[in-house]
Structure formats: structure tokens, C-alpha cells
Design a protein around this motif. Structure first.
Motif, short mmCIF file in Angstrom:
data_model
loop_
_atom_site.label_atom_id
_atom_site.label_comp_id
_atom_site.label_asym_id
_atom_site.label_seq_id
_atom_site.Cartn_x
_atom_site.Cartn_y
_atom_site.Cartn_z
N ASN A 196 -23.65 32.01 -14.55
CA ASN A 196 -23.73 31.31 -13.56
C ASN A 196 -23.01 30.91 -12.46
N THR A 201 -21.93 27.50 -8.86
CA THR A 201 -20.55 26.72 -8.93
C THR A 201 -20.17 26.03 -7.54
N ASP A 244 -12.57 24.68 -9.57
CA ASP A 244 -12.90 23.50 -10.87
C ASP A 244 -14.11 24.24 -11.94
N ASP A 245 -14.88 24.16 -11.15
CA ASP A 245 -16.39 25.10 -11.98
C ASP A 245 -15.92 26.70 -11.36
N PHE A 265 -13.44 28.41 -12.39
CA PHE A 265 -12.70 28.37 -13.06
C PHE A 265 -13.20 27.81 -14.67
N GLU A 266 -14.08 27.61 -15.04
CA GLU A 266 -14.43 27.25 -16.19
C GLU A 266 -15.61 28.09 -16.26
N VAL A 267 -16.14 28.96 -15.47
CA VAL A 267 -16.87 29.93 -16.03
C VAL A 267 -15.82 31.37 -16.36
N VAL A 285 -12.83 30.71 -17.58
CA VAL A 285 -12.29 31.22 -19.09
C VAL A 285 -13.04 31.30 -19.92
N GLY A 286 -14.31 31.07 -19.59
CA GLY A 286 -15.28 31.51 -20.88
C GLY A 286 -15.99 33.21 -21.14
N TYR A 324 -6.01 34.12 -22.10
CA TYR A 324 -5.79 33.25 -21.50
C TYR A 324 -6.31 33.98 -19.86
N ASN A 340 -4.94 28.71 -17.36
CA ASN A 340 -4.88 27.83 -18.50
C ASN A 340 -3.90 28.48 -19.32
#
Length: 229
Positions: free
Chosen positions: A4, A8, A12-13, A15-17, A19-20, A29, A50
Motif C-alpha cells: 500500500n 501513499t 501521515d499516509d 505512517f498509517e501503513v 502502523v499496520g 508501537y 504512535n
């Protein structure tokens, strides 16, 4: 999940990936930091994480960026940074503080690019120590991931790398390092490439010098980071 990243566009995009991915790897974390090359006296630093908000405040209040052992190691080595052991002796106050905020077991992996920018990808969790098998299985994946994330964050925050010094490996040097990455010994590579073991050592030595690294593992990781393999 990591695929994914191709879609991006913003930090922010990305980092969202990330985190997953951290969750998929078994961590609570994750954090990422990127330090630019310039200005030399106070290089620009980008960070995102996070971690619990209480730890984020504490980290800032105590200026832990200056004394964080993981940051110090990332600036001088491309080897995996495993929390524990002798590392706990480098700054006991820092580690006791981190443990009190639920950060007990972790793994860091540094990265660099041709401009000299250094990145640090960190995963951590509150319980369950890292096992030897887990480290063995994830080592190359985490090293690869750190380089991919580094590239995406550098592009997203527009950190220039156009003036980076060029490092060039010969075809044979790159070939030898690729076999090193696959876990082959100098004797193995000698037999595979039908060259003397002394010649293999010669190519490895040249690669270490060009990449400014102290061992084969660091040379392989740096060459991967610079997309030379």
C-alpha cells in the motif's frame, strides 16, 4: 500491507501503513525518524510515532533525542539494534523511564542514502521478549522495510539528495555482495563463481572501503539501501 506504500502521498499516509505493518510483525508501537545531512551543526530531523502520549511528552521534556542509545547506534551502524543486553547499560535512566511507559522490548533498524541522510525505524512492545527465531526470521525483512520506508519518507518530506556523492561498485563486487546477502561464505562464493577465495576477499575488501563500512553485513545493508545490488 506494505504494498500500500505505492499509493501513499503524505507522511501521515506512510505512517498509517507502517502502523499496520508493525501490528502484522507482532509489535504494539512503531516510530520513524529521518535526519538530514544539512546543516551540519544542527541537521534537520523528522520524527513520527504512535507511542503513548505520556512517553512522547517525557521524551521531549527530557530531551532524550540527545541521549537515546538507539539514536546513537543508528548514527554509527547499519546493524540491527536490539533492545536489551549491554545496551541497557548505556543510559539506565532512559531505559527505566521507557519501561515505565510500557516500552520494554524493541528492535531498531537504521538506513542511509547517498546524501548521507540517516533513518531509524523502530518497533516495540510491552510484553513478550524477542526470540532468537523471531530475530532470525525477520532480520532481512526489517532491513528491507527500513530502506523502503526511508525512501518514501524522504520523498514525502522533500529532503533533497541530488548532491549525494556517487558510490559505484563493479559488477563483480556487487555479485559477491549479493551472495553474501544470501548467507554464503567466502569459500562458498569462491566455488560458485569459480574464482579463488583470495579474489573473493579482495572484492569484499574493496566494497567495504567504497561503502565505508567495517564488515560484510554492514556493507550488504548499505549497498541495499543505496540500491547498488
Amino acid at each position: 500491507m506494505i504494498e500500500n506504500l505505492a499509493a501513499t502521498r503524505t507522511p501521515d499516509d506512510i505512517f498509517e501503513v507502517l502502523v499496520g505493518v508493525a501490528g502484522d510483525l507482532g509489535f504494539d508501537y512503531c516510530a520513524y525518524g529521518l535526519q538530514g545531512r544539512l546543516p551540519m551543526s544542527r541537521p534537520k530531523v523528522f520524527t513520527v510515532n504512535n507511542y503513548p502520549s505520556s512517553w512522547q511528552r517525557r521524551y521531549s521534556e527530557q530531551s532524550y533525542m540527545r541521549s537515546d542509545p538507539t539514536v546513537s547506534r543508528a548514527n554509527r551502524s547499519l546493524l540491527p539494534i536490539l533492545w536489551g543486553g549491554e545496551m541497557l547499560d548505556e543510559n539506565r535512566e532512559f531505559w527505566e523511564d521507557a519501561h515505565a511507559h510500557g516500552l520494554r522490548y524493541g528492535w531498531g533498524q537504521s538506513s542511509c542514502d547517498m546524501s548521507g541522510q540517516v533513518g531509524l525505524l523502530s518497533f516495540s512492545r510491552s510484553c513478550k521478549p524477542l526470540t532468537e527465531r523471531e530475530i532470525d526470521v525477520l532480520s532481512l525483512r526489517v532491513a528491507w522495510l527500513a530502506n523502503v520506508v526511508h525512501e518514501h519518507f524522504a520523498d514525502a518530506i522533500a529532503v533533497p539528495a541530488k548532491d549525494a556523492p556517487k558510490i559505484q561498485l563493479t559488477e563483480r563486487e556487487a555479485e559477491v555482495l549479493r551472495w553474501c546477502a544470501d548467507g554464503k561464505t567466502s569459500a562458498d562464493i569462491s566455488e560458485i563463481l569459480n574464482i579463488t577465495e583470495r579474489t573473493v576477499t579482495f572484492h569484499i575488501s574493496n566494497s567495504l572501503q567504497k561503502l565505508d563500512t567495517v564488515n560484510k553485513t554492514a556493507a550488504v545493508i548499505k549497498a541495499m539501501a543505496l540500491r547498488l545490488l
